[in-house]
Structure formats: C-alpha cells, structure tokens
Scaffold this active site. Sequence first.
Site, PDB file in Angstrom:
ATOM      1  N   ALA A   1     -11.726   2.674   3.984  1.00 39.61           N
ATOM      2  CA  ALA A   1     -10.745   1.801   3.343  1.00 39.61           C
ATOM      3  C   ALA A   1      -9.921   2.546   2.295  1.00 39.61           C
ATOM      4  O   ALA A   1     -10.140   3.726   2.012  1.00 39.61           O
ATOM      5  CB  ALA A   1     -11.455   0.609   2.719  1.00 39.61           C
ATOM      6  N   HIS A   2      -8.979   1.815   1.701  1.00 43.26           N
ATOM      7  CA  HIS A   2      -8.036   2.439   0.767  1.00 43.26           C
ATOM      8  C   HIS A   2      -8.735   2.973  -0.487  1.00 43.26           C
ATOM      9  O   HIS A   2      -9.683   2.406  -1.003  1.00 43.26           O
ATOM     10  CB  HIS A   2      -6.900   1.481   0.393  1.00 43.26           C
ATOM     11  CG  HIS A   2      -7.332   0.153  -0.141  1.00 43.26           C
ATOM     12  ND1 HIS A   2      -6.452  -0.882  -0.344  1.00 43.26           N
ATOM     13  CD2 HIS A   2      -8.541  -0.335  -0.508  1.00 43.26           C
ATOM     14  CE1 HIS A   2      -7.096  -1.929  -0.822  1.00 43.26           C
ATOM     15  NE2 HIS A   2      -8.364  -1.617  -0.924  1.00 43.26           N
ATOM     16  N   ASN A   3      -8.233   4.132  -0.926  1.00 46.46           N
ATOM     17  CA  ASN A   3      -8.676   4.793  -2.159  1.00 46.46           C
ATOM     18  C   ASN A   3     -10.120   5.292  -2.115  1.00 46.46           C
ATOM     19  O   ASN A   3     -10.696   5.631  -3.151  1.00 46.46           O
ATOM     20  CB  ASN A   3      -8.478   3.884  -3.370  1.00 46.46           C
ATOM     21  CG  ASN A   3      -7.017   3.622  -3.657  1.00 46.46           C
ATOM     22  OD1 ASN A   3      -6.452   2.629  -3.189  1.00 46.46           O
ATOM     23  ND2 ASN A   3      -6.377   4.517  -4.401  1.00 46.46           N
TER      24      ASN A   3
ATOM     25  N   GLN B   1       0.867  -1.182   0.000  1.00 46.72           N
ATOM     26  CA  GLN B   1       0.000   0.000   0.000  1.00 46.72           C
ATOM     27  C   GLN B   1       0.903   1.231   0.000  1.00 46.72           C
ATOM     28  O   GLN B   1       1.387   1.659   1.045  1.00 46.72           O
ATOM     29  CB  GLN B   1      -0.922  -0.025   1.215  1.00 46.72           C
ATOM     30  CG  GLN B   1      -1.740  -1.311   1.334  1.00 46.72           C
ATOM     31  CD  GLN B   1      -2.780  -1.460   0.247  1.00 46.72           C
ATOM     32  OE1 GLN B   1      -3.719  -0.668   0.148  1.00 46.72           O
ATOM     33  NE2 GLN B   1      -2.623  -2.493  -0.585  1.00 46.72           N
TER      34      GLN B   1
END
Length: 343
Positions: free
Chosen positions: A235-237, A194
């Site tokens: 969460a990511h993005n 990540q």
Amino acid sequence: MATLNELAELIGGEVVGDGSVVLNRMAPIESAGPGDITFVANPKYLAKLKDTTASAVIVKAGIECPGVNLLICANPYLAFAKVLTALHAQRPAPQGVMDGAWVDPSAELGADVTVHPGCVVGKNVRVGRGTILYPGVVLYDDVQVGEDCLVHAGVLVREQCRLGNRVVVQPGAVIGSDGFGFAPDGKSYYKIPQVGIVAIEDDVEVGANVCIDRAAMGVTLIKRGTKIDNLVQIAHNVSIGEDTILVAQVGIAGSSKVGDHCTLGGQVGVSGHLKIGDNTMVGAQSGIISDLPAGQVFSGTPTMPHREWLKASASMRSLPAMRKTVSNLQKRIEELEKLIKER
C-alpha cells in the site's frame, strides 16, 4: 556449454574427476543424463547419486561417489543457481524499437534497449542501457527505468515512478497505482489525491500481478535486493528494507515499514503504520497488528513468538477432548451441589 573446470572456476569449487567433461545443461538428479550437470543440496537426495548418469554433480565437501565427476563447493544450492545462469540464462540480442511499439519523441532510450510490439512509452520517459520492455508494457509520462532491467509483458508503471538497475518485473504487475485513500465526509468518502511515487532500487524482483501503490505524498520505497513473490499488495507510503523476502499474497497496509533482511511468509497481513525490525521472520498466514522487534521469529494471528505459537497450536488439537472433560466436570459439580443442598 562449459567444461567442468570452467564451472569450478566460476563458483570457486573443486573438481573431483574429469574436469574436461563438457556440460550442456543443468537437469534434475532424477532425469539428468550424459552431458548434464545436476546438484544435491538436500541430504535426502544423496541416495540417488549412485544411480545417476549425469556427467557431473555439484555436492558439499565430504561426499564421495566413485565413477561420478563431482564439483565440490560450500553451498551447492547457490552453486546450482550460478551454473544454471551460466548455462541457460542468456539475454536475447537487442532489437531496438520494434514495429507496433509507440515511443513518445521526448523519451530517452539508452543503447541496446529493446521495446517489443504493443509497448507504450510516454513523454519524458528514460530507459537505461540494455533494458528490455516486453509486449504490452506501458510506461506513463516521466517514468525512469534503469539499466539492464527486464520488464515483462503487460506491466504498467505509472507517472514519475522509478525503477533502478537490474530490476526484474514479472508479467501483469502494476507499479504506482493510486493508494487506497479516502476521507469520510459524513455521507460518503472523498478521494484523497495520491500525488507521490513508487521508487524501486537496484536488483529488486517484482513477481507477477504484484500491486505497489504510489504514495499519497512522498515515496513508497522498495530498497535494494528485495524479492517480491506473485500477488503481493503493497500500500501507499510503505517502506520495504534491503534484501527482504515477501512471499505470495502478502498484504502490507499503508505507511508500515519492514526492515532489512526480513522474511514474510505467504498470506501474511500487516496492519497500517507499523514497524517490523531487521532480520525478522514471520510465518505464513500470520496477522501483524503491532510493531515487531528485530531478529526474532513470529507466527499466528495476532502474531506471537514462534515457540509460543507452537504451544498454542498444540493446545488447539486438545480442545475437543478438553471440552468433553470440562463438560463432564461441570455435570459432576452440579450433581455434588445438588447432593449438598439435599442434606
């Protein structure tokens, strides 16, 4: 401490009564006494006005209460917030880097910054003027924190993440932890690095124990003015629009985009790679599994227009009786079929 006239000038209100009365604090209408100012925003509390001993009350236009000093305004709840800030929310004087804090020599601290004991400030970190880092804050290398931020105890901000100006982060929040990314290899799961960041714009508030994951690549973005309640997982993005409200225990899966001026009620779950339009409201404990258009209200799992959900919920209450009715009808049909066969 302020006079009623001074507070009226602050909020753009009108005084009815003695504007020179001195007010020391804001208090609930049930307990407010001499020297206190209180407010009534909800009509159900109007009956308490006749018994109050407060020195002043913030109310809407059209409300009368003989013998009580009134501060008339269009929005008593907003006025309450501004008066509370004026009377109570005083920032402590800057104290610099205190004993027990560790700051890397390469870090840049602006004027009037306070770094409390137990803080760790990594390489090439930049902290803007007037920001306070409370005990136990950890800023990994290359983090940027803007001006006049409050970063409360135990907050961790990982490498390269950015906080804008006037950001408030409540205790225990983690900003920039790894996103949940794993590629199946047929036997197990291969961790996906990540390598992105989290960027938080100006005037955002992040609640206690919130987790905002760094992007796999690119940016997990929280836009200006958004308020995030405790125990939210982003969460990511993910991208969260401006002035959006995320209530406690909301969970938003990777790469979903929430628009401007949205409200997600407590425990709303959002599946990944979805888009929620601007000015959308979603009721508590709803499950979002598809895109939602702008400007509407949704509830339920899976989400549906709120009015449809109300009808469905009302039908749920009737299910036991309906089941009994259907069972009786089935028995009658079976009896009729038996009679027909016997003929």
